[in-house]
Design a protein around this motif. Sequence first.
Motif, PDB file in Angstrom:
ATOM      1  N   LEU A 103       0.728  -1.303   0.002  1.00 14.64           N
ATOM      2  CA  LEU A 103      -0.070  -0.019  -0.128  1.00 14.64           C
ATOM      3  C   LEU A 103       0.898   1.177   0.037  1.00 14.64           C
ATOM      4  CD1 LEU A 103      -2.869  -0.783   2.425  1.00 14.64           C
ATOM      5  CD2 LEU A 103      -2.620  -1.521   0.042  1.00 14.64           C
ATOM      6  N   ASN A 104       2.000   1.195  -0.206  1.00 13.47           N
ATOM      7  CA  ASN A 104       3.066   2.288  -0.150  1.00 13.47           C
ATOM      8  C   ASN A 104       2.913   3.231   1.160  1.00 13.47           C
ATOM      9  OD1 ASN A 104       4.395   1.921  -2.655  1.00 13.47           O
ATOM     10  ND2 ASN A 104       2.649   2.093  -3.720  1.00 13.47           N
ATOM     11  N   LEU A 105       2.834   2.751   2.144  1.00 15.55           N
ATOM     12  CA  LEU A 105       2.663   3.515   3.306  1.00 15.55           C
ATOM     13  C   LEU A 105       4.213   4.053   3.849  1.00 15.55           C
ATOM     14  CD1 LEU A 105      -0.079   1.154   5.235  1.00 15.55           C
ATOM     15  CD2 LEU A 105      -0.478   3.424   3.718  1.00 15.55           C
ATOM     16  N   ASP A 165      -7.203   0.838  -1.466  1.00 14.50           N
ATOM     17  CA  ASP A 165      -6.286  -0.014  -0.586  1.00 14.50           C
ATOM     18  C   ASP A 165      -7.004  -1.456  -0.248  1.00 14.50           C
ATOM     19  OD1 ASP A 165      -4.030   1.939  -0.348  1.00 14.50           O
ATOM     20  OD2 ASP A 165      -5.583   3.036   0.774  1.00 14.50           O
ATOM     21  N   GLU A 189      -6.307  -3.697  -2.849  1.00 15.15           N
ATOM     22  CA  GLU A 189      -4.964  -4.017  -3.094  1.00 15.15           C
ATOM     23  C   GLU A 189      -4.773  -5.158  -1.854  1.00 15.15           C
ATOM     24  OE1 GLU A 189      -2.051  -3.112  -4.675  1.00 15.15           O
ATOM     25  OE2 GLU A 189      -3.422  -2.500  -6.102  1.00 15.15           O
TER      26      GLU A 189
END
Lengths: 207, 383, 85
Positions: C16-18, C43, C46
């Motif tokens: 989730l590219n956090l 998300d 995802e």
Amino acid sequence: MKHITSYAHIKHRRLTANGSLIFDGSSSGSLPEFLTDAYRAQGMSYPKYHKMDTLCKLGMLCMEAAVKESGMLTEYPLDKIAIVLANAASSMDTDRVHQASISDKAAYFPSPAVFVYTLPNIVIGEIAIKYKITGENAFFVSECFDAGLLLNYLEALFHGETQAAVCGWVEADGDAAEAFIFLVEKSNKSSNFKPLNQEAITELYNQ
Amino acid sequence: MVFTSYSNIISPLGFTSQENYQAIRAGKTGVQNMVLPFSKEPFCVASIGEAEFEKQISKVRGASAHTRLEALSILSIGDVLAQSGIDPADRRTLLIYSTTKGNIDILEGRYPSIPSERAYLPAFAKHLQDYFKFAHTPVVVSNACISGLLAVIIAKRFIEQGTYDNVIVCGGDILSEFTISGFKSFNAMSAEPSRPFDANRTGINLGEAVATLLVTNKKELSAPYHTEIVSGASANDANHISGPSRTGEGLLQALQNTLKDQSTEDVGFISAHGTATPFNDEMESIAFERAGLSGIPLNSLKGYYGHTLGAAGVLETALSLEAMKHQELVRSEGYAAKGVSGNIRVIESHQPKSYSAFIKTASGFGGCNAAALFRRTINHIDR
Amino acid sequence: MDALIEKLKGQIIEQLNLAEVKPEEINPDSPLFGEGLGLDSIDALELIVLLEKHYGIKIEDPKDGKTIFQSVRTMAEYIKSQGKS
């Protein structure tokens, strides 16, 4: 009389606003590193940024730099501000990523978080969301920066409801990464800013 | 004044606007379950049949030098040029091309003999320019699902500004594994023919089409539909990149700006976007109610064509112009029972009706929305 | 279970590219959606891709995601229940 009231560039991994350097990443690092470092250098706090593709990150960085030195967002109703952007490669950079995710039938994992960025106007949407701008939208795709096209369309918009505009060029294609955003305001105040015309747009783009 | 002029629609339902309109009047739909070249599982899509495609593109000069989208676009633009007698080399004529993905199937390696550069939209547009010898480099609009309608609005704006007299607006997108896999990952695809605004709608069908509409300031070219593009606007939800505003903010703003100082008394119907996803149709119904348009009958043409992406706005405008010319309302295919909370009136059967205007809307990823008002310039009815 | 939870945290952050979230900041019992991580509808989709890619679990009806993706712990429990950890 319409004026260009602020502008910002990303060129050769350097982020500048109104001619002043904001962040220089030209001597080191990869493009993703530059995009993260320039975000930090601007003191931005917007976790969604990290989910964006390169095209959107370039647009967000440049918009933030241009708008920081401008009163546009408070001086005009947000529904009267247009966003008009253009580039040459559309969303090709992310198109390749999505295509790669479906080219191997044994590892077939198309990702919604990638697919949504396979439209160039998502950068307009991201800017609209962050700055709550709800006016006119248009994304054009042309072979190279076309000041005449952008000027023509801005003039047409200013004949209608539009009172200010975010305009420019945001290009991401592999290692090629470039952005130029300029803000245009329709105001009667006397101003030291550049009047909106093709020469001014071209001159600023080439800076 | 800016008028609509000649049009063309290439879709599973025909290769001219008239064929398409007659097919819809006859109760046909272009959506069907089929197995596509890249997948073993069947998808519910609107695809232009290979036999008909081959037959039609044999009319195109150097057929093997074009991609599928290029060949279809050449046919569509060529038809409008032939009908109107417009000279593409005239400096007062512009081509605007509206698409989301252009030659995306080049990335799939479908055309070994075509340069891969043509996957880039400017090279695609240049190919069309060279074929017809347009005086100007075409303007490409790529603004998700509002591209087509936005291109029509942009055409009007350029003409009003005095830059051009004639703008040929062509919108096109093909079916590709690229878009199908993407929408599937979004869980947005319906396994059955889509049902816009219906209680049992489960998502979109994708479709392929190319449509062309000539926009002009020349009254003598307005004969096909005697219709003026009165106004149009776009607006952004500023809410989410893939989910529409729950309150229809952007669409409402686009409608309000379009209908400012305009009476809606003579508006016969709204040609809505109506993709048949749960959130989109709900959002539209709320925006229409908030805009005070609840009393106006409404349809979505997605049940006939699927979602044709960059073509949709041009195709649905052309088809709506045919409907107004015939003074008829077109049934919203797939609709049985209201499944949205906003107060709207969905058209349940084809029917004659006297009216002189319609509203077209579109909404898309990136939070974008567009609306436009079209009105007849004469009162006689040529049914 | 704890090892699986730790592994999942890393995978969620990556998928989730956090970028600004550290694994220790994720409470395994806190809701994933709503406040907190600021996750949205993309998300959620995802996370379905994550389960398929890393654990070979296919969720056919995304509505099931509502219960499975309540927290990192419910995700881990679901993976265990599928015999895929």
